[in-house]
Structure formats: C-alpha cells, structure tokens
Design a protein around this motif. Sequence first.
Motif, PDB file in Angstrom:
ATOM      1  N   PRO A  41      24.514  19.432 -18.087  1.00 50.66           N
ATOM      2  CA  PRO A  41      24.407  20.598 -18.982  1.00 50.66           C
ATOM      3  C   PRO A  41      23.009  21.214 -19.048  1.00 50.66           C
ATOM      4  O   PRO A  41      22.871  22.392 -19.381  1.00 50.66           O
ATOM      5  CB  PRO A  41      24.814  20.050 -20.353  1.00 50.66           C
ATOM      6  N   ALA A  42      21.992  20.454 -18.719  1.00 48.32           N
ATOM      7  CA  ALA A  42      20.639  21.008 -18.747  1.00 48.32           C
ATOM      8  C   ALA A  42      20.479  22.124 -17.725  1.00 48.32           C
ATOM      9  O   ALA A  42      19.894  23.169 -18.018  1.00 48.32           O
ATOM     10  CB  ALA A  42      19.615  19.908 -18.487  1.00 48.32           C
ATOM     11  N   SER A  43      21.037  21.912 -16.534  1.00 47.38           N
ATOM     12  CA  SER A  43      20.880  22.930 -15.498  1.00 47.38           C
ATOM     13  C   SER A  43      21.965  23.998 -15.547  1.00 47.38           C
ATOM     14  O   SER A  43      21.751  25.117 -15.094  1.00 47.38           O
ATOM     15  CB  SER A  43      20.871  22.279 -14.114  1.00 47.38           C
ATOM     16  N   SER A  44      23.124  23.659 -16.074  1.00 51.53           N
ATOM     17  CA  SER A  44      24.204  24.649 -16.080  1.00 51.53           C
ATOM     18  C   SER A  44      24.283  25.447 -17.380  1.00 51.53           C
ATOM     19  O   SER A  44      24.871  26.521 -17.399  1.00 51.53           O
ATOM     20  CB  SER A  44      25.546  23.960 -15.813  1.00 51.53           C
ATOM     21  N   LEU A  45      23.706  24.944 -18.443  1.00 52.99           N
ATOM     22  CA  LEU A  45      23.789  25.634 -19.733  1.00 52.99           C
ATOM     23  C   LEU A  45      22.415  25.837 -20.375  1.00 52.99           C
ATOM     24  O   LEU A  45      22.057  26.950 -20.743  1.00 52.99           O
ATOM     25  CB  LEU A  45      24.702  24.845 -20.686  1.00 52.99           C
ATOM     26  N   GLY A  46      21.649  24.778 -20.508  1.00 51.47           N
ATOM     27  CA  GLY A  46      20.382  24.843 -21.237  1.00 51.47           C
ATOM     28  C   GLY A  46      19.352  25.768 -20.621  1.00 51.47           C
ATOM     29  O   GLY A  46      18.867  26.705 -21.264  1.00 51.47           O
ATOM     30  N   ALA A  47      19.005  25.515 -19.373  1.00 49.52           N
ATOM     31  CA  ALA A  47      17.982  26.339 -18.715  1.00 49.52           C
ATOM     32  C   ALA A  47      18.414  27.801 -18.569  1.00 49.52           C
ATOM     33  O   ALA A  47      17.604  28.699 -18.843  1.00 49.52           O
ATOM     34  CB  ALA A  47      17.609  25.730 -17.372  1.00 49.52           C
ATOM     35  N   PRO A  48      19.666  28.092 -18.157  1.00 49.07           N
ATOM     36  CA  PRO A  48      20.050  29.508 -18.096  1.00 49.07           C
ATOM     37  C   PRO A  48      20.009  30.217 -19.449  1.00 49.07           C
ATOM     38  O   PRO A  48      19.639  31.390 -19.517  1.00 49.07           O
ATOM     39  CB  PRO A  48      21.474  29.470 -17.539  1.00 49.07           C
ATOM     40  N   ALA A  64      12.333  41.116 -16.523  1.00 46.85           N
ATOM     41  CA  ALA A  64      13.642  40.626 -16.967  1.00 46.85           C
ATOM     42  C   ALA A  64      14.553  40.368 -15.777  1.00 46.85           C
ATOM     43  O   ALA A  64      15.301  39.385 -15.766  1.00 46.85           O
ATOM     44  CB  ALA A  64      14.282  41.629 -17.920  1.00 46.85           C
ATOM     45  N   VAL A  65      14.503  41.222 -14.768  1.00 43.26           N
ATOM     46  CA  VAL A  65      15.332  41.022 -13.573  1.00 43.26           C
ATOM     47  C   VAL A  65      14.920  39.741 -12.853  1.00 43.26           C
ATOM     48  O   VAL A  65      15.767  38.959 -12.408  1.00 43.26           O
ATOM     49  CB  VAL A  65      15.237  42.244 -12.635  1.00 43.26           C
ATOM     50  N   LYS A  66      13.619  39.504 -12.756  1.00 40.86           N
ATOM     51  CA  LYS A  66      13.140  38.271 -12.134  1.00 40.86           C
ATOM     52  C   LYS A  66      13.604  37.050 -12.917  1.00 40.86           C
ATOM     53  O   LYS A  66      14.015  36.037 -12.335  1.00 40.86           O
ATOM     54  CB  LYS A  66      11.613  38.280 -12.046  1.00 40.86           C
ATOM     55  N   LEU A  67      13.530  37.127 -14.233  1.00 41.26           N
ATOM     56  CA  LEU A  67      13.981  36.008 -15.060  1.00 41.26           C
ATOM     57  C   LEU A  67      15.478  35.767 -14.897  1.00 41.26           C
ATOM     58  O   LEU A  67      15.919  34.617 -14.782  1.00 41.26           O
ATOM     59  CB  LEU A  67      13.641  36.272 -16.527  1.00 41.26           C
ATOM     60  N   LEU A  68      16.267  36.818 -14.888  1.00 38.95           N
ATOM     61  CA  LEU A  68      17.714  36.663 -14.724  1.00 38.95           C
ATOM     62  C   LEU A  68      18.057  36.086 -13.356  1.00 38.95           C
ATOM     63  O   LEU A  68      18.952  35.244 -13.236  1.00 38.95           O
ATOM     64  CB  LEU A  68      18.416  37.997 -14.946  1.00 38.95           C
ATOM     65  N   PHE A  69      17.359  36.512 -12.326  1.00 35.53           N
ATOM     66  CA  PHE A  69      17.581  35.962 -10.993  1.00 35.53           C
ATOM     67  C   PHE A  69      17.244  34.467 -10.969  1.00 35.53           C
ATOM     68  O   PHE A  69      17.970  33.662 -10.381  1.00 35.53           O
ATOM     69  CB  PHE A  69      16.748  36.721  -9.966  1.00 35.53           C
ATOM     70  N   THR A  70      16.161  34.093 -11.622  1.00 34.79           N
ATOM     71  CA  THR A  70      15.791  32.685 -11.716  1.00 34.79           C
ATOM     72  C   THR A  70      16.860  31.888 -12.445  1.00 34.79           C
ATOM     73  O   THR A  70      17.207  30.774 -12.040  1.00 34.79           O
ATOM     74  CB  THR A  70      14.436  32.541 -12.436  1.00 34.79           C
ATOM     75  N   LEU A  73      19.807  31.301 -10.167  1.00 32.10           N
ATOM     76  CA  LEU A  73      19.482  30.266  -9.183  1.00 32.10           C
ATOM     77  C   LEU A  73      19.521  28.874  -9.795  1.00 32.10           C
ATOM     78  O   LEU A  73      20.013  27.928  -9.178  1.00 32.10           O
ATOM     79  CB  LEU A  73      18.111  30.523  -8.573  1.00 32.10           C
ATOM     80  N   ILE A  74      19.005  28.729 -11.004  1.00 26.23           N
ATOM     81  CA  ILE A  74      19.032  27.425 -11.677  1.00 26.23           C
ATOM     82  C   ILE A  74      20.462  26.994 -11.950  1.00 26.23           C
ATOM     83  O   ILE A  74      20.834  25.840 -11.709  1.00 26.23           O
ATOM     84  CB  ILE A  74      18.215  27.466 -12.982  1.00 26.23           C
ATOM     85  N   ALA A  75      21.287  27.896 -12.449  1.00 24.20           N
ATOM     86  CA  ALA A  75      22.672  27.554 -12.774  1.00 24.20           C
ATOM     87  C   ALA A  75      23.452  27.169 -11.521  1.00 24.20           C
ATOM     88  O   ALA A  75      24.167  26.161 -11.498  1.00 24.20           O
ATOM     89  CB  ALA A  75      23.344  28.718 -13.492  1.00 24.20           C
ATOM     90  N   ALA A  76      23.328  27.946 -10.466  1.00 22.93           N
ATOM     91  CA  ALA A  76      24.063  27.653  -9.231  1.00 22.93           C
ATOM     92  C   ALA A  76      23.491  26.423  -8.529  1.00 22.93           C
ATOM     93  O   ALA A  76      24.241  25.545  -8.094  1.00 22.93           O
ATOM     94  CB  ALA A  76      24.023  28.859  -8.307  1.00 22.93           C
TER      95      ALA A  76
END
Length: 102
Positions: A41-48, A64-70, A73-76
């Motif tokens: 859950p840390a990588s799929s929920l918490g960090a995103p 904001a676009v850079k943050l959303l892209f990051t 990437l973290i979630a996937a």
Amino acid sequence: MTARHLAALVLLVPGCAALLLSAAGLLLLRDVYDRLHALAPASSLGAPLVVLALAVDTGPGRAAVKLLFTGVLIAAGGAVTTSALGRVTALLDPDGPEEVEH
C-alpha cells in the motif's frame, strides 16, 4: 487557508497514514510474505496520494505535471516491483508456497 490548500491536506493525511501504517507493518510483522504485503500500500496508495497532494497544492503548471507523472510511475512501478519481489521470494524460499506458476 485556500480551497486548494485544504484539498491538498485532505489528500495528504490519508497518504501519510498509508505510508506510516506500511512502515509499522514492516517493523512489526516477521514473515517475509506478510512484510511484502504490508509494504504494497505504500507504493500503490500512500506515495501517489502524497504526490497528488503536492500537485494540487502546487497548482496548474509544469511542476504539477511533473509531480503527477512521478506519482503514476511510483504507482505502476511499485505494483510491478512488489509482484516481482514476491515471485523471487517464493522461488528462493524453501519454506515458501509450493505452487509457483512459471
């Protein structure tokens, strides 16, 4: 306090809670499979959620676009990494599950 800042806080609190609960699971659980499940859950929920909160607080624009892209990437990448680690652990652990699909 602006509406954007309040929305960021609403996203930040559950994101941080998911990260802290995952960290507690890592420290408290002893079985390697339980620990792996606790960290997912840390990588799929918490960090995103934290990244989304930062993007909302930043406002529209390149940052904001850079943050959303990051966050994407973290979630996937987190889900793929968790799956790969589970598979390798099951293959290498003599006491692990008997059935592993090849």
